[in-house]
Design a protein around this motif. Structure first.
Motif, PDB file in Angstrom:
ATOM      1  N   ASP A  56       0.830  -1.200   0.000  1.00 47.65           N
ATOM      2  CA  ASP A  56       0.000   0.000   0.000  1.00 47.65           C
ATOM      3  C   ASP A  56       0.869   1.256   0.000  1.00 47.65           C
ATOM      4  O   ASP A  56       0.606   2.214  -0.745  1.00 47.65           O
ATOM      5  CB  ASP A  56      -0.918  -0.011   1.232  1.00 47.65           C
ATOM      6  N   GLY A  57       1.932   1.263   0.796  1.00 44.54           N
ATOM      7  CA  GLY A  57       2.822   2.423   0.855  1.00 44.54           C
ATOM      8  C   GLY A  57       3.586   2.642  -0.430  1.00 44.54           C
ATOM      9  O   GLY A  57       3.736   3.779  -0.906  1.00 44.54           O
ATOM     10  N   LEU A  58       4.070   1.561  -1.026  1.00 39.78           N
ATOM     11  CA  LEU A  58       4.811   1.662  -2.289  1.00 39.78           C
ATOM     12  C   LEU A  58       3.911   2.158  -3.422  1.00 39.78           C
ATOM     13  O   LEU A  58       4.296   3.029  -4.209  1.00 39.78           O
ATOM     14  CB  LEU A  58       5.413   0.308  -2.649  1.00 39.78           C
ATOM     15  N   SER A  59       2.706   1.598  -3.504  1.00 40.40           N
ATOM     16  CA  SER A  59       1.785   2.029  -4.557  1.00 40.40           C
ATOM     17  C   SER A  59       1.297   3.454  -4.300  1.00 40.40           C
ATOM     18  O   SER A  59       1.032   4.205  -5.251  1.00 40.40           O
ATOM     19  CB  SER A  59       0.593   1.070  -4.670  1.00 40.40           C
ATOM     20  N   GLY A  60       1.222   3.855  -3.024  1.00 42.30           N
ATOM     21  CA  GLY A  60       0.866   5.231  -2.700  1.00 42.30           C
ATOM     22  C   GLY A  60       1.921   6.204  -3.184  1.00 42.30           C
ATOM     23  O   GLY A  60       1.604   7.271  -3.732  1.00 42.30           O
ATOM     24  N   ALA A  61       3.199   5.847  -2.993  1.00 43.17           N
ATOM     25  CA  ALA A  61       4.286   6.711  -3.465  1.00 43.17           C
ATOM     26  C   ALA A  61       4.251   6.834  -4.982  1.00 43.17           C
ATOM     27  O   ALA A  61       4.447   7.928  -5.537  1.00 43.17           O
ATOM     28  CB  ALA A  61       5.627   6.138  -3.014  1.00 43.17           C
ATOM     29  N   LEU A  62       3.998   5.724  -5.671  1.00 42.42           N
ATOM     30  CA  LEU A  62       3.951   5.785  -7.127  1.00 42.42           C
ATOM     31  C   LEU A  62       2.777   6.641  -7.595  1.00 42.42           C
ATOM     32  O   LEU A  62       2.917   7.462  -8.510  1.00 42.42           O
ATOM     33  CB  LEU A  62       3.837   4.372  -7.710  1.00 42.42           C
ATOM     34  N   ALA A  63       1.612   6.460  -6.965  1.00 38.43           N
ATOM     35  CA  ALA A  63       0.440   7.261  -7.337  1.00 38.43           C
ATOM     36  C   ALA A  63       0.721   8.748  -7.171  1.00 38.43           C
ATOM     37  O   ALA A  63       0.403   9.570  -8.043  1.00 38.43           O
ATOM     38  CB  ALA A  63      -0.761   6.840  -6.486  1.00 38.43           C
ATOM     39  N   HIS A  64       1.331   9.110  -6.039  1.00 35.42           N
ATOM     40  CA  HIS A  64       1.682  10.510  -5.765  1.00 35.42           C
ATOM     41  C   HIS A  64       2.566  11.075  -6.879  1.00 35.42           C
ATOM     42  O   HIS A  64       2.335  12.190  -7.376  1.00 35.42           O
ATOM     43  CB  HIS A  64       2.393  10.595  -4.409  1.00 35.42           C
ATOM     44  N   ASN A  65       3.554  10.297  -7.282  1.00 28.44           N
ATOM     45  CA  ASN A  65       4.493  10.780  -8.299  1.00 28.44           C
ATOM     46  C   ASN A  65       3.913  10.737  -9.706  1.00 28.44           C
ATOM     47  O   ASN A  65       4.276  11.554 -10.556  1.00 28.44           O
ATOM     48  CB  ASN A  65       5.790   9.977  -8.217  1.00 28.44           C
ATOM     49  N   LEU A  66       2.999   9.795  -9.970  1.00 30.14           N
ATOM     50  CA  LEU A  66       2.333   9.797 -11.266  1.00 30.14           C
ATOM     51  C   LEU A  66       1.513  11.066 -11.443  1.00 30.14           C
ATOM     52  O   LEU A  66       1.507  11.678 -12.522  1.00 30.14           O
ATOM     53  CB  LEU A  66       1.422   8.567 -11.406  1.00 30.14           C
ATOM     54  N   VAL A  67       0.850  11.483 -10.381  1.00 27.58           N
ATOM     55  CA  VAL A  67       0.082  12.740 -10.442  1.00 27.58           C
ATOM     56  C   VAL A  67       1.027  13.919 -10.692  1.00 27.58           C
ATOM     57  O   VAL A  67       0.739  14.794 -11.520  1.00 27.58           O
ATOM     58  CB  VAL A  67      -0.720  12.943  -9.144  1.00 27.58           C
ATOM     59  N   LYS A  68       2.173  13.906 -10.016  1.00 29.03           N
ATOM     60  CA  LYS A  68       3.151  14.974 -10.219  1.00 29.03           C
ATOM     61  C   LYS A  68       3.681  14.981 -11.658  1.00 29.03           C
ATOM     62  O   LYS A  68       4.020  16.036 -12.204  1.00 29.03           O
ATOM     63  CB  LYS A  68       4.317  14.819  -9.243  1.00 29.03           C
ATOM     64  N   LEU A  69       3.751  13.792 -12.271  1.00 31.24           N
ATOM     65  CA  LEU A  69       4.246  13.689 -13.644  1.00 31.24           C
ATOM     66  C   LEU A  69       3.167  14.019 -14.678  1.00 31.24           C
ATOM     67  O   LEU A  69       3.411  13.951 -15.880  1.00 31.24           O
ATOM     68  CB  LEU A  69       4.781  12.276 -13.897  1.00 31.24           C
ATOM     69  N   GLY A  70       1.980  14.347 -14.197  1.00 35.15           N
ATOM     70  CA  GLY A  70       0.933  14.787 -15.105  1.00 35.15           C
ATOM     71  C   GLY A  70      -0.112  13.753 -15.473  1.00 35.15           C
ATOM     72  O   GLY A  70      -0.958  14.007 -16.338  1.00 35.15           O
ATOM     73  N   VAL A  71      -0.082  12.583 -14.829  1.00 35.39           N
ATOM     74  CA  VAL A  71      -1.104  11.569 -15.100  1.00 35.39           C
ATOM     75  C   VAL A  71      -2.394  11.981 -14.401  1.00 35.39           C
ATOM     76  O   VAL A  71      -2.418  12.147 -13.180  1.00 35.39           O
ATOM     77  CB  VAL A  71      -0.652  10.178 -14.629  1.00 35.39           C
ATOM     78  N   ALA A  72      -3.453  12.138 -15.166  1.00 35.58           N
ATOM     79  CA  ALA A  72      -4.730  12.616 -14.637  1.00 35.58           C
ATOM     80  C   ALA A  72      -5.760  11.496 -14.685  1.00 35.58           C
ATOM     81  O   ALA A  72      -5.594  10.503 -15.401  1.00 35.58           O
ATOM     82  CB  ALA A  72      -5.217  13.811 -15.456  1.00 35.58           C
ATOM     83  N   PRO A  73      -6.850  11.619 -13.909  1.00 38.83           N
ATOM     84  CA  PRO A  73      -7.912  10.608 -13.960  1.00 38.83           C
ATOM     85  C   PRO A  73      -8.398  10.379 -15.391  1.00 38.83           C
ATOM     86  O   PRO A  73      -8.634  11.321 -16.145  1.00 38.83           O
ATOM     87  CB  PRO A  73      -9.015  11.230 -13.096  1.00 38.83           C
ATOM     88  N   GLY A  74      -8.498   9.109 -15.758  1.00 30.86           N
ATOM     89  CA  GLY A  74      -8.932   8.759 -17.105  1.00 30.86           C
ATOM     90  C   GLY A  74      -7.802   8.566 -18.092  1.00 30.86           C
ATOM     91  O   GLY A  74      -8.012   7.995 -19.170  1.00 30.86           O
TER      92      GLY A  74
END
Length: 524
Positions: A56-74
Motif C-alpha cells: 500500500d505504501g509503495l503504490s501510494g508513493a507511485l500514485a503521488h508521483n504519477l500525479v506529479k508527472l501529469g497523469v490525470a484521472p482517465g
C-alpha cells in the motif's frame, strides 16, 4: 458469555474486519487490505516478501508521483513487464491515481507495444528495463516512461526513485461505472481490440470468484499466471481482497512450482491445463508433499477429463474448472467449492450473471438442454465495449446485453455448461463438424501421452482432416498406432485423426494456452 452470544460476537467481528466488499474502485483494494491485514505477508517473489502495508505504501508513493508527472484521472497507463512486485505496485499505483490501466502481455514485440499504446492513447508506459529499452528504440514515443530496476534507460524515469519513500495516498475518487482497464485481445485476426472494463465489472468478478472458491485470509496461493491476463488478474486481486498470501512466480516451470507448493504449504494452486500436464509428467511430482492443497483451479482452455482425474488423484484435492475471457473481466462460470462439481464442465454462471446456449445462426434463440450452440453471457461483468471500435462492439454484444463468447458449448438439465470448442477451431471434414477438444480428450487418456493438441490439415477430398500433435511422457515410446486404435474405439470414424506427429513441445501463449493455429509450424 453463552454459546449463542459468542457466535453472534464472532459474526459481528468478522463483518467488522471484512468491511464493505464492494468497494467503489480497484484503487481502494490495497488501502483496505492494509487496514485489515497490516503487516501480514501479502506477496512472495524472488525479490523477497512484502506485507499488505508495504504494498500500500509503495503504490501510494507511485500514485503521488504519477500525479506529479501529469497523469490525470482517465489517462491510460500501459504496464509492460513480467510478473514482479513492481508490476503489482504499478497496477495499484496507477489505479490510485485515477488512471485506466492497460496491462499488456510481456511477450509482445516493440512493434505490437507501439500499436497498443497508440491505439489506446496511453499517457505513460511503465515496465521492466529489458522491455522498456527495446520499445523506446523501436519508436514508442510521446509517453512518460518509467523503468524498473537499477539499469538506467535513456529517456525513462527510474521506478525505484519514484517509490523510494512509501506513503499513504487516498485513492482519487472514481465512480464504479468508470473504465478501470483496457485489456487487449490476442488479435488472431487483424489488430488486437481493447476491451474496456469498468471498476464495478472487475470488482464483481474478483469478489464472486473469491466467494465461489471460498478464498480467505488463511489461504496461500501459488501462481505463475501472467498478471496482465484476466485469469492472473483474478488470482492476484482475489489475494489482495481476501488477505491471502500470494506466492507469485515470473514464469512456469513444473519442478519449481511443485517445490513452491511444498515449501510454502500452499492451500491453492491455479493454472491452465498445460501446467498440470507438465506437473503430472514431472519426475519431481512423486517426491513432493502436496498435502496442504485443499483445492486447485484450472481454466484458459478445455482439459481432458482423464487428466483432470489424474490431477485430483495425485494432488489429493478437488480440481475446479473455470471459464472466462478478457471481455468479461475474468471468470464467467465455475463451480462453488462446497457444491458438487462435474469434471469436464465449467459449472454455472457467476452470481448476478446469466449464461445461455444460443443458436449459432440466430443468437436470439436459446437451445434446449444438450444441444450445441454458442455460449453467451449477460450481466455486470460484461465489458463496456471495445475501445474506439463500435463495429466490433456491436458484433460482440447484442442490444439486449448478451455477449458472444465465440465458444461452442452445451448445457445440461442442472444448468452446468460444457465447453465443446472454439468456433474458429472447428474442423470441417467432408461436411462433418469435428471439434479438436473432443479428440484431445481421447488421445490424452493414452498412457504415453503427456500433452496433445489437434489441428487441421488440408485434404484433397474431404477439405480438412484432423492431425494430432503429441508430446510424450519422459521415457515413453512413440505409439502412433496405439493412439489411433484408442481413437477408433472411442470416436466416430470421421473424427479419428489421420496422422499422429510426435513433437518436443507445443506452441503456447504466455499463459500456457496451446495455440492450435500455430501447430502447422511444427510440420516444417
Amino acid at each position: 458469555m453463552t454459546q449463542n452470544e459468542a457466535s453472534a460476537f464472532q459474526n459481528k467481528e468478522s463483518a467488522r474486519r471484512w468491511g464493505r466488499t464492494m468497494l467503489d474502485s480497484l484503487g481502494e483494494i490495497l488501502p483496505r487490505a492494509a487496514r485489515l491485514y497490516g503487516g501480514r505477508v501479502a506477496l512472495v517473489t524472488a525479490a523477497g516478501e512484502y506485507s499488505f502495508r508495504q504494498l500500500d505504501g509503495l503504490s501510494g508513493a507511485l500514485a503521488h508521483n504519477l500525479v506529479k508527472l501529469g497523469v490525470a484521472p482517465g489517462d491510460r497507463v500501459t504496464l509492460y513487464a513480467p510478473n514482479s512486485w513492481e508490476w503489482i505496485v504499478s497496477y495499484y499505483g496507477a489505479l490510485k491515481a485515477g488512471a485506466i490501466v492497460n496491462p499488456i502481455n510481456a511477450m509482445l514485440t516493440p512493434a505490437e507495444v507501439a500499436f497498443v499504446t497508440r491505439d489506446c492513447g496511453a499517457k505513460a508506459l511503465i515496465g521492466s528495463s529489458e522491455k522498456i529499452a527495446p520499445a523506446l528504440a523501436a519508436g514508442v514515443t510521446g509517453l512518460t516512461t518509467i523503468a524498473f530496476g537499477d539499469q538506467s534507460v535513456a529517456g525513462a524515469t527510474s521506478f525505484d526513485e519514484l517509490v523510494a519513500k512509501p506513503m499513504d495516498f487516498d485513492p482519487i475518487k472514481i465512480q464504479p461505472s468508470a473504465t478501470s482497464t483496457i485489456g487487449y485481445t490476442s488479435g488472431t485476426t487483424g489488430h488486437p481490440k481493447g476491451a474496456m472494463q469498468s471498476h464495478r465489472a472487475v470488482m464483481i468478478n474478483v469478489a464472486m470468484t473469491a466467494q465461489a472458491h471460498l478464498r480467505t485470509a488463511s489461504d496461500i496461493v501459488v501462481s505463475a499466471l501472467p498478471c496482465p491476463h484476466v485469469y492472473g488478474n483474478v488470482v492476484f486481486q482475489g489475494a489482495m481482497l481476501c488477505g491471502m498470501k500470494l506466492v507469485m512466480h515470473p514464469r512456469f516451470e513444473a519442478g519449481e512450482i511443485l517445490a513452491s507448493i511444498e515449501t510454502h504449504r500452499a492451500t491453492l494452486f491455479e493454472g491452465v491445463p498445460t501446467m498440470y500436464m507438465y506437473m503430472l509428467a514431472s519426475p519431481e511430482l512423486p517426491q513432493r508433499n502436496l498435502s496442504s492443497l485443499t483445492r486447485c483451479t484450472v481454466g484458459g482452455q478445455t482439459m481432458p477429463v482423464a487428466k483432470m482425474r489424474e490431477v485430483e488423484q495425485r494432488f489429493g484435492c478437488p480440481l475446479i474448472e473455470l471459464w472466462g475471457m478478457t471481455e468479461i473481466a475474468g471468470v464467467g462460470a465455475t463451480f462453488p467449492s462446497y457444491g458438487p462439481h462435474k469434471l469436464g464442465s465449467i459449472g454455472i454462471a457467476l452470481p448476478y450473471c446469466e449464461a445461455r446456449i444460443a443458436d449459432v445462426v440466430d443468437a436470439s434463440k436459446t437451445l434446449p438442454h444438450g444441444e450445441i450452440g454458442e455460449l453467451m453471457i449477460r450481466g455486470p461483468i460484461v465489458m463496456q465495449g471495445y475501445w474506439d471500435n463500435e463495429k466490433a462492439t456491436r458484433e460482440t454484444i447484442e442490444p439486449d446485453g448478451w455477449l458472444h463468447s465465440g465458444d461452442l458449448a452445451s448445457m445440461d438439465e442442472d444448468g452446468d455448461v460444457f465447453i465443446v470448442d472454439r468456433k474458429k477451431d472447428m474442423i470441417n471434414t467432408a461436411g462433418f463438424k469435428v471439434f479438436p477438444a473432443e479428440i484431445e480428450r481421447v488421445v490424452a487418456a493414452h498412457p504415453s501421452v503427456a500433452l496433445v493438441a489437434v489441428g487441421e490439415t488440408p485434404d484433397e477430398f474431404k477439405g480438412e482432416i484432423a492431425k494430432a500433435y503429441v508430446v510424450l511422457k519422459p521415457g515413453a515410446t512413440p505409439d502412433a498406432e496405439g493412439i489411433l486404435d484408442l481413437c477408433r474405439k472411442e470416436l466416430a470414424a470421421y473424427k479419428v485423426p489421420r496422422d499422429v506427429r510426435f513433437v518436443a513441445d507445443l506452441p503456447k501463449t504466455s499463459t500456457g494456452k496451446i495455440m492450435r493455429r500455430e501447430l502447422k509450424t511444427l510440420d516444417t
